[in-house]
Structure formats: C-alpha cells, structure tokens
Design a protein around this motif. Structure first.
Motif, PDB file in Angstrom:
ATOM      1  N   MET A 280     -47.924 -65.826  34.835  1.00 31.22           N
ATOM      2  CA  MET A 280     -46.926 -65.040  35.548  1.00 31.22           C
ATOM      3  C   MET A 280     -46.665 -65.659  36.916  1.00 31.22           C
ATOM      4  N   THR A 281     -45.404 -65.761  37.276  1.00 27.09           N
ATOM      5  CA  THR A 281     -45.040 -66.307  38.581  1.00 27.09           C
ATOM      6  C   THR A 281     -44.245 -65.271  39.373  1.00 27.09           C
TER       7      THR A 281
ATOM      8  N   GLY B 248     -37.121 -63.412  33.530  1.00 26.81           N
ATOM      9  CA  GLY B 248     -37.745 -64.354  32.615  1.00 26.81           C
ATOM     10  C   GLY B 248     -39.226 -64.077  32.451  1.00 26.81           C
ATOM     11  N   ASP B 249     -40.049 -65.094  32.756  1.00 19.57           N
ATOM     12  CA  ASP B 249     -41.490 -64.957  32.575  1.00 19.57           C
ATOM     13  C   ASP B 249     -42.211 -64.505  33.833  1.00 19.57           C
ATOM     14  N   GLY B 250     -41.473 -64.044  34.826  1.00 22.23           N
ATOM     15  CA  GLY B 250     -42.113 -63.628  36.071  1.00 22.23           C
ATOM     16  C   GLY B 250     -41.273 -62.647  36.857  1.00 22.23           C
ATOM     17  N   TYR B 251     -41.362 -62.745  38.165  1.00 19.42           N
ATOM     18  CA  TYR B 251     -40.653 -61.825  39.050  1.00 19.42           C
ATOM     19  C   TYR B 251     -40.057 -62.613  40.205  1.00 19.42           C
TER      20      TYR B 251
ATOM     21  N   ARG C 235     -45.111 -54.615  37.912  1.00 17.55           N
ATOM     22  CA  ARG C 235     -44.504 -54.043  36.715  1.00 17.55           C
ATOM     23  C   ARG C 235     -43.643 -52.827  37.038  1.00 17.55           C
TER      24      ARG C 235
END
Length: 211
Positions: A1-2, A64-67, A46
C-alpha cells in the motif's frame, strides 16, 4: 500500500511528517463521542478520515492500489480541493512562524471556524484583532476597524458580521497568519503586515512583521 502526496520542494520535510502521522497508529478525533481515541493508521486511511494540520485538513482518498492526500486550495478561484499539499503547508508554516517569533505555544484556528468582524472591515486598511476563549466552531477571534467608535456596552448585532476564517486568506492573509496566537493576544495590522503583537500582559512581543 502506498500513500502519495504532491508538494513543493521547500515543504518536503513537513510533508514527510504529515504522511508519517497519517499512516502510523495513534490518537485521532472520535467523531461519535467527541474527544480522542486510539486508532490504527490503516483504519484511518480506509475510512478516509481527514487529519487537521493546523489551519487545514489533509484527507486520504483511495486511488488504485493506495491513497492520495487531498487538501483545500482556498486561493483557487473558485476554492477547490487539490492533491498538492503545498497550499496547506504554506499556510501552516506562516502561522507557525508567527507563534515561534512571539515565543508562545500555538492555539490553532481551523479554516471553517467562525471569526467575528465589525461590518465594513473589508474597506479598512488598519484592523485590530483580539482573541477570546475559542469554542466549538468559533475561533474566538474578534476583528475591528480601530477607527470605529466603540459602543458603551456590547456591539449591536447589526454592526457585526461572521465569516469562516478561510475567507480572509485572499484579501487579508496577515489576519490568518496571526490566528495561531492564544487567548488574550492583540494584533494591530495594516494590509499585508502586522504592526504589533501584544501579549496577555500588555507587552509588545513582535513589531512590523511582513510575511
């Protein structure tokens, strides 16, 4: 997570701190019961929980795969939210510097808190601001044109106007820079600068500050 954020080079160190605080476990505001509670950094992300960083907030948004972190850009026309933390951190730095120069602990003002002003303030080059005890949603700041005659008792409601603090940034930013000062402080300003900062014991602690 990024977790990603854009920022200008001069604010890179402060942005690192924001990212660290945002992602680590720690105490956060409890929206249900008030006060604070211990929470995990991942849970904060989250929930996309805003984190107040002095005047403004940084809020994580899932991408995508992070925030990515977004924050208000109050000087945009019209005001908007941006993934560039530079406007937020620039405001933070200036407010922090005033408190540091005055050698006093900060009492932050949030962008959405109320500020009370005498009507017609926007036409006055000189303004004086003083802080009373803050309350939820109210910064405690009262700003007046010093050339207006003072009433014998309380100001009449029709003589006053209430605005959110962020609305002062475009035309009178020096008012906002002083809003990190605590209760009892008085600031005499002219457009673009602070003439004097006076503490709660009536001692001048700063003179002629331009930011």
């Amino acid at each position: 997570m990024t977790v990603r954020a854009k920022v200008s080079p001069e604010h890179a160190d402060m942005a690192e701190t924001v990212l660290q605080v945002m992602t680590e476990d720690g105490f956060g505001e409890d929206p249900a019961g008030g006060g604070y509670r211990l929470e995990k950094g991942i849970d904060r992300l989250r929930r996309e929980t805003p984190m107040w960083w002095g005047f403004a907030d940084a809020t994580p948004h899932a991408v995508g795969d992070g925030y990515e972190l977004v924050t208000p850009d109050f000087l945009a026309d019209p005001p908007t939210r941006t993934d560039d933390l530079t406007p937020m951190l620039d405001i933070r730095e200036k407010m922090q510097q005033v408190a540091l120069d005055a050698r006093v602990g900060e009492v932050p003002t949030r962008a959405n808190e109320r500020v009370l002003l005498t009507r017609g303030w926007e036409h006055a080059s000189a303004l004086v601001m003083v802080r009373d005890e803050p309350r939820p949603g109210d910064s405690g700041w009262f700003i007046q044109d010093p050339h207006l005659p003072r009433p014998e008792g309380e100001w009449a409601t029709d003589d006053l106007v209430a605005v959110e603090a962020w609305t002062l940034l475009r035309d009178r930013p020096e008012l906002v820079w002083a809003m990190s000062l605590p209760v009892g402080y008085l600031v005499a300003t002219e457009t673009g600068r602070m003439i004097e900062v006076v503490d709660e014991t009536n001692v001048v602690v700063l003179r002629d500050v331009a930011l």
